[in-house]
Design a protein around this motif. Structure first.
Motif, PDB file in Angstrom:
ATOM      1  N   ALA A  59      -9.497  10.190  33.895  1.00 60.32           N
ATOM      2  CA  ALA A  59     -10.095  10.395  32.574  1.00 60.32           C
ATOM      3  C   ALA A  59      -9.025  10.637  31.523  1.00 60.32           C
ATOM      4  N   LEU A  60      -8.000  11.407  31.894  1.00 59.69           N
ATOM      5  CA  LEU A  60      -6.911  11.707  30.965  1.00 59.69           C
ATOM      6  C   LEU A  60      -6.150  10.436  30.588  1.00 59.69           C
ATOM      7  N   ASN A  61      -5.900   9.590  31.579  1.00 62.40           N
ATOM      8  CA  ASN A  61      -5.213   8.328  31.302  1.00 62.40           C
ATOM      9  C   ASN A  61      -6.042   7.436  30.384  1.00 62.40           C
ATOM     10  N   PHE A  62      -7.350   7.436  30.606  1.00 60.63           N
ATOM     11  CA  PHE A  62      -8.222   6.616  29.762  1.00 60.63           C
ATOM     12  C   PHE A  62      -8.211   7.118  28.320  1.00 60.63           C
ATOM     13  N   ILE A  63      -8.297   8.422  28.148  1.00 60.12           N
ATOM     14  CA  ILE A  63      -8.273   8.993  26.795  1.00 60.12           C
ATOM     15  C   ILE A  63      -6.955   8.650  26.106  1.00 60.12           C
ATOM     16  N   ALA A  64      -5.859   8.781  26.836  1.00 66.09           N
ATOM     17  CA  ALA A  64      -4.558   8.476  26.254  1.00 66.09           C
ATOM     18  C   ALA A  64      -4.477   7.012  25.828  1.00 66.09           C
ATOM     19  N   SER A  65      -5.133   6.140  26.586  1.00 67.87           N
ATOM     20  CA  SER A  65      -5.098   4.709  26.266  1.00 67.87           C
ATOM     21  C   SER A  65      -5.884   4.373  25.014  1.00 67.87           C
ATOM     22  N   GLN A  66      -6.755   5.284  24.582  1.00 68.46           N
ATOM     23  CA  GLN A  66      -7.595   5.018  23.423  1.00 68.46           C
ATOM     24  C   GLN A  66      -6.896   5.315  22.104  1.00 68.46           C
TER      25      GLN A  66
END
Length: 379
Positions: free
Chosen positions: A342-349
């Motif tokens: 989830a953290l990686n996904f948020i960072a990608s946004q």
């Protein structure tokens, strides 16, 4: 009342804060350019009811509780006195029952609040308003207009609106849109403990229901896959039938899958908040910092011309740590990779939407805190 209503014993929102004192006078006069009302966008078990209650005590405010709640479709004036906090809800003591403010909008001897439709109660995550949104806009506008005509400031506490935050922002640009944010581990734990100790499946089932009903939306499907959510195998038919199927599903759901579903919905709502919130109310920080409580009060005063008091909030992060041993049926060690994804996904946004950088950083901090807190959970 049924458990699905979210008000039944053990089924209301979460706080564990101090009781509310009698109404106080708010002497601030609204200035030109200030918001003409407040929409509090919250999640289940986020402590949003406590925040709402701080506005409700102001004499210049009319504070509506959950205007999208399905109970409003059948509510009678005679029902309202019985709708008070239960000892398992964690809600503060209120000076009047939850839905008192809707009484003028219920015709004598009839059921339901004027203009309300039960279809309003299902959150949506589409990029543009659906065909039912004009009716929802008209319903809320009527509540706002009647309130402002009486010289009061309308404050709404939503619990089913974060997916539609962009829609509300466009339809009500004159309103301050404030989002209540709590770290996902603490928020999930509050609902999980109700499920575990009181056999109340509503808050564990709700994310499965919302995700399942919105799974055709690309962003929803993407987050479901990232979090590895296993939805209920029941077909998506009528909303009530699907909701019942989800509640049955979670009676035997694995703890890590319940967390996956909750986190997926939390991420979706957090991203909408980063895009469209006018104000972020950080519940983790509110219970730990009197300085932040004063800062938040000043921000609301500047934007909306009213001054709620946010003193008295309990440290809910510390309570999550103390309650770690009560979390049964879930192994926190299995959740670390879920939080990491989830953290990686948020960072990608970052940079891919109009999201504010400061909000994105706070969301990342919440996920890191969730990993720390959930690490202590054991079977």
């Amino acid at each position: 009342m049924t458990q699905q209503s979210g008000i039944a014993p053990g089924a209301a929102g979460d706080n564990g804060h101090t009781s509310i004192k009698p109404a106080v006078q708010d002497a601030v006069v609204q200035e030109k350019g200030q918001s003409r009302g407040i929409f509090l966008h919250t999640g289940w078990r986020s402590a949003g009811t406590w925040v709402w209650s701080r506005f409700r005590v102001l004499q210049t405010v009319t504070a509506f509780y959950e205007p999208l709640h399905p109970i409003l479709g059948d509510l009678r004036a005679a029902d309202i006195p019985a709708l008070e906090p239960t000892w398992t809800s964690g809600h503060p003591t209120l000076s009047a029952p939850y839905f008192t403010e809707y009484r003028p909008f219920i015709q004598d001897n009839l059921h339901g609040v004027t203009g309300y439709r039960k279809s309003f109660s299902t959150d949506r995550f589409g990029p543009v308003p659906d065909t039912g949104f004009p009716a929802l806009q008209a319903y809320l506008k009527n509540l706002c207009d009647q309130t402002t005509n009486q010289g009061k400031t309308p404050v709404f506490k939503f619990c089913r609106s974060l997916g539609r935050l962009t829609w509300f922002k466009g339809a009500f640009p004159e309103v301050m849109h404030a989002v209540v944010l709590r770290n996902p581990a603490s928020q999930f734990a509050s609902g999980w403990l109700l499920h575990q100790q009181w056999s109340n499946p509503f808050f564990v089932a709700a994310p499965f229901r919302v995700l399942g009903l919105n799974q055709a939306e690309p962003i929803v499907r993407q987050v479901i896959d990232i979090c590895g959510v296993r939805l209920s195998p029941a077909p998506v038919t009528a909303i009530d039938e699907y909701a019942a199927a989800c509640e049955q599903y979670v009676r035997t759901v694995e703890g890590d899958n319940a967390y996956r579903a909750f986190l997926a919905l939390w991420i979706l709502c957090a991203l909408r908040s980063a895009d469209d919130a006018d104000l972020l109310i950080d519940l983790d920080r509110l219970g730990q910092s009197p300085e932040y409580a004063s800062e938040l009060r000043a921000q609301v005063r500047a934007q909306a011309g009213i001054t709620p008091g946010f003193n008295g909030a309990r440290d809910l992060v510390a309570e999550t740590r103390r309650n770690a041993a009560r979390m049964k049926g879930i192994d926190g060690r299995l959740l670390r990779p879920i939080n990491a994804s989830a953290l990686n996904f948020i960072a990608s946004q970052k940079g891919s939407t109009r999201s504010r950088t400061d909000f994105i950083e706070i969301i990342k901090e919440k996920l890191a805190l969730a990993s720390e807190l959930s690490e202590q959970w054991r079977y």
